[in-house]
Design an enzyme around this catalytic site. Structure first.
Site, mmCIF file in Angstrom:
data_model
loop_
_atom_site.group_PDB
_atom_site.id
_atom_site.type_symbol
_atom_site.label_atom_id
_atom_site.label_comp_id
_atom_site.label_asym_id
_atom_site.label_seq_id
_atom_site.Cartn_x
_atom_site.Cartn_y
_atom_site.Cartn_z
ATOM 1 N N ASP A 1 16.038 22.884 -10.277
ATOM 2 C CA ASP A 1 15.294 21.428 -9.421
ATOM 3 C C ASP A 1 15.727 21.622 -8.173
ATOM 4 O O ASP A 1 16.763 22.091 -7.663
ATOM 5 C CB ASP A 1 15.842 20.311 -10.326
ATOM 6 C CG ASP A 1 15.031 18.980 -9.954
ATOM 7 O OD1 ASP A 1 14.142 18.757 -10.736
ATOM 8 O OD2 ASP A 1 14.808 18.606 -8.698
ATOM 9 N N CYS B 1 1.211 15.977 -14.490
ATOM 10 C CA CYS B 1 1.425 14.259 -14.811
ATOM 11 C C CYS B 1 0.417 13.955 -13.546
ATOM 12 O O CYS B 1 0.709 12.499 -13.446
ATOM 13 C CB CYS B 1 2.698 14.040 -14.754
ATOM 14 S SG CYS B 1 3.543 14.197 -13.281
HETATM 15 N N1 SAH Z 1 10.981 17.512 -16.969
HETATM 16 C C1 SAH Z 1 11.745 16.424 -16.531
HETATM 17 C C2 SAH Z 1 10.913 15.785 -15.254
HETATM 18 C C3 SAH Z 1 10.504 16.414 -14.114
HETATM 19 S S1 SAH Z 1 10.033 15.404 -12.747
HETATM 20 C C4 SAH Z 1 12.317 15.706 -17.460
HETATM 21 O O1 SAH Z 1 11.817 16.081 -18.759
HETATM 22 O O2 SAH Z 1 13.191 14.733 -17.266
HETATM 23 C C5 SAH Z 1 9.935 16.694 -11.548
HETATM 24 C C6 SAH Z 1 11.056 17.186 -10.954
HETATM 25 O O3 SAH Z 1 10.714 18.086 -10.152
HETATM 26 C C7 SAH Z 1 11.996 16.262 -10.146
HETATM 27 O O4 SAH Z 1 13.267 16.059 -10.792
HETATM 28 C C8 SAH Z 1 12.016 16.706 -8.511
HETATM 29 O O5 SAH Z 1 13.211 16.662 -8.065
HETATM 30 C C9 SAH Z 1 11.496 18.211 -8.896
HETATM 31 N N2 SAH Z 1 10.876 19.126 -7.817
HETATM 32 C C10 SAH Z 1 9.861 18.525 -6.867
HETATM 33 N N3 SAH Z 1 9.421 19.483 -6.210
HETATM 34 C C11 SAH Z 1 10.196 20.624 -6.535
HETATM 35 C C12 SAH Z 1 10.361 21.972 -6.012
HETATM 36 N N4 SAH Z 1 9.487 22.182 -5.005
HETATM 37 N N5 SAH Z 1 11.100 22.762 -6.501
HETATM 38 C C13 SAH Z 1 11.973 22.315 -7.500
HETATM 39 N N6 SAH Z 1 12.098 21.130 -8.101
HETATM 40 C C14 SAH Z 1 11.231 20.136 -7.403
#
Ligand code: SAH
Length: 384
Positions: free
Chosen positions: A242, A328
């Site tokens: 992340d 989403c």
């Molecule tokens: N799968 C997770 C929810 C994901 S929410 C669960 O089950 O809890 C989306 C996530 O993507 C967030 O934590 C955000 O910090 C991350 N994110 C957003 N843009 C990103 C990027 N370019 N690279 C890596 N992570 C990213």
């Protein structure tokens, strides 16, 4: 409180009679009701159609009821019904699962209100000023239903820096909760959204069933939801990736409180960068990015981004590996998402099988005539 009346322009009631809860500004006669105020909607001849509230922007009115109610009566009725629905669905009072969405806006008949429950805590996200106006009433209703600690997390969802996120009732009594028997530390005060992405609960469970002995990549992991299920399912190694350092710190902590830290590693990096040169020995990959299409206008760019991350991952996954890929974005339909992943497979030259469509769980119901509520689309793919 006297509720003002807004009239529709002639011949505009057709869409409303189909049951859709949104009314566009072009359908409304001139009125002086301000955004965030409740109003009764009547047809051009003055016949009552609905109770709802005025919103800023092109979706100018949201319908909350088609019967005569006061807002107070309606809010109580809707919240009680939503909780009863979840009780009947067997979601409440389960020892092994303390994390559920208690109220899901249009899907539970009240646009603008989202409530997530963590044990005896509720985190409320208001998406409308009109519903925010009744926040103390809502907190009391939730307390009556067995949730004495109620936190309002609405600064971001109401786009208003003047609103403080704060407890409407009680305070934080604990911060580790069970989801399907696994422990998660949830930080709703500083974390993203209401602190946890409850909508992936059943998809996380599915991942657990396919992880035995596998090396798993959980990209866009947030606090490691998918990772913990993979570890509990017997994965040999799990990487949570992340771009948020805070999210990865919590993912590491979640791995540790469940006793899996030796098989888990957290990486703080941009996923687009990581996927470009990712290792080629992952057996299972989860891609669960944030909503790339936050509006209709940017759908094209979002499609390109979904295609890129999926194509980069598919290209390097081992033969016979599994990909759980999600969108989403409310503005990306299931058809569009599926064809985007088809294009990604063609692009990288892999043969890919569609195993199953995935979606949001039963505590995220949607009104059938409001397809915007079906926002979570997922595909389980096998990359051959
Ligand atoms: N799968 C997770 C929810 C994901 S929410 C669960 O089950 O809890 C989306 C996530 O993507 C967030 O934590 C955000 O910090 C991350 N994110 C957003 N843009 C990103 C990027 N370019 N690279 C890596 N992570 C990213």
């Amino acid at each position: 409180m006297k509720i003002p009346t807004i009239h529709l322009l002639p011949a505009k009631e057709k869409a409303i009679k189909r049951g859709h809860p949104w009314v566009f500004s072009g359908a409304l006669d001139k009125h002086s009701v301000k955004p965030g105020e409740w109003a009764e909607l009547c047809d051009h001849n003055g016949r009552f159609l609905a109770l709802g509230f005025v919103e800023p922007g092109s979706i100018a009115f949201k319908i909350a009821a088609r019967e005569i109610f006061t807002p107070e009566e309606l809010i109580r009725f809707r919240i009680e019904k939503a909780i009863e629905f979840r009780r009947k669905a067997g979601l409440l009072n389960k020892k092994e699962n303390e994390i559920i969405r208690l109220f899901f806006a249009e899907g539970d008949g009240l646009p603008g209100l989202v409530v997530d429950a963590y044990g005896k805590h509720c985190v409320v996200q208001f998406h409308s000023r009109a519903v925010f106006f009744y926040r103390h009433l809502i907190a009391e209703i939730l307390a009556d239903q067995g949730f004495p600690n109620v936190f309002s997390k609405s600064k971001e969802s109401l786009h208003d820096k003047g609103i403080e996120d704060s407890y409407l009732l009680g305070g934080k009594q604990e911060d580790v909760f069970l989801e399907n028997g696994l422990k998660f530390k949830v930080d709703w005060e500083l974390g993203q959204k209401t602190g946890f992405f409850i909508d992936q609960r059943e998809n996380r469970r599915l991942l657990g069933t396919m992880s035995e002995g596998k090396k798993v990549l959980n990209a866009f992991s947030y606090t490691g939801g998918f990772s913990i299920y993979a570890l509990a399912g017997g994965a040999s190694e799990v990487v949570s990736l992340d771009s948020s350092a805070k999210a990865i710190a919590l993912a590491n902590e979640n791995a540790s409180i469940n006793g899996f830290e030796s098989k888990h590693s957290g990486i703080i990096q941009d996923a687009f960068e990581y996927l470009k040169d990712m290792p080629t020995d992952f057996d299972v990959v989860v891609l669960d990015p944030p909503a790339f299409a936050k509006s209709q206008r940017v759908t094209h760019n979002a499609v390109q981004a979904y295609k890129r991350i999926n194509s980069m991952a598919m290209e390097k996954m081992t033969a016979g590996s599994q990909l759980l890929s999600f969108s989403c974005s409310q503005h990306i339909s299931r058809e569009l998402f599926t064809s985007t992943l088809r294009a990604a497979a063609i692009d990288c030259g892999r043969s890919v099988r569609l195993v199953q469509h995935l979606q949001q769980p039963v505590d995220h119901p949607s009104n059938l005539v409001h397809p915007e509520g079906e926002y979570l689309k997922g595909l389980w793919l096998q990359v051959d």
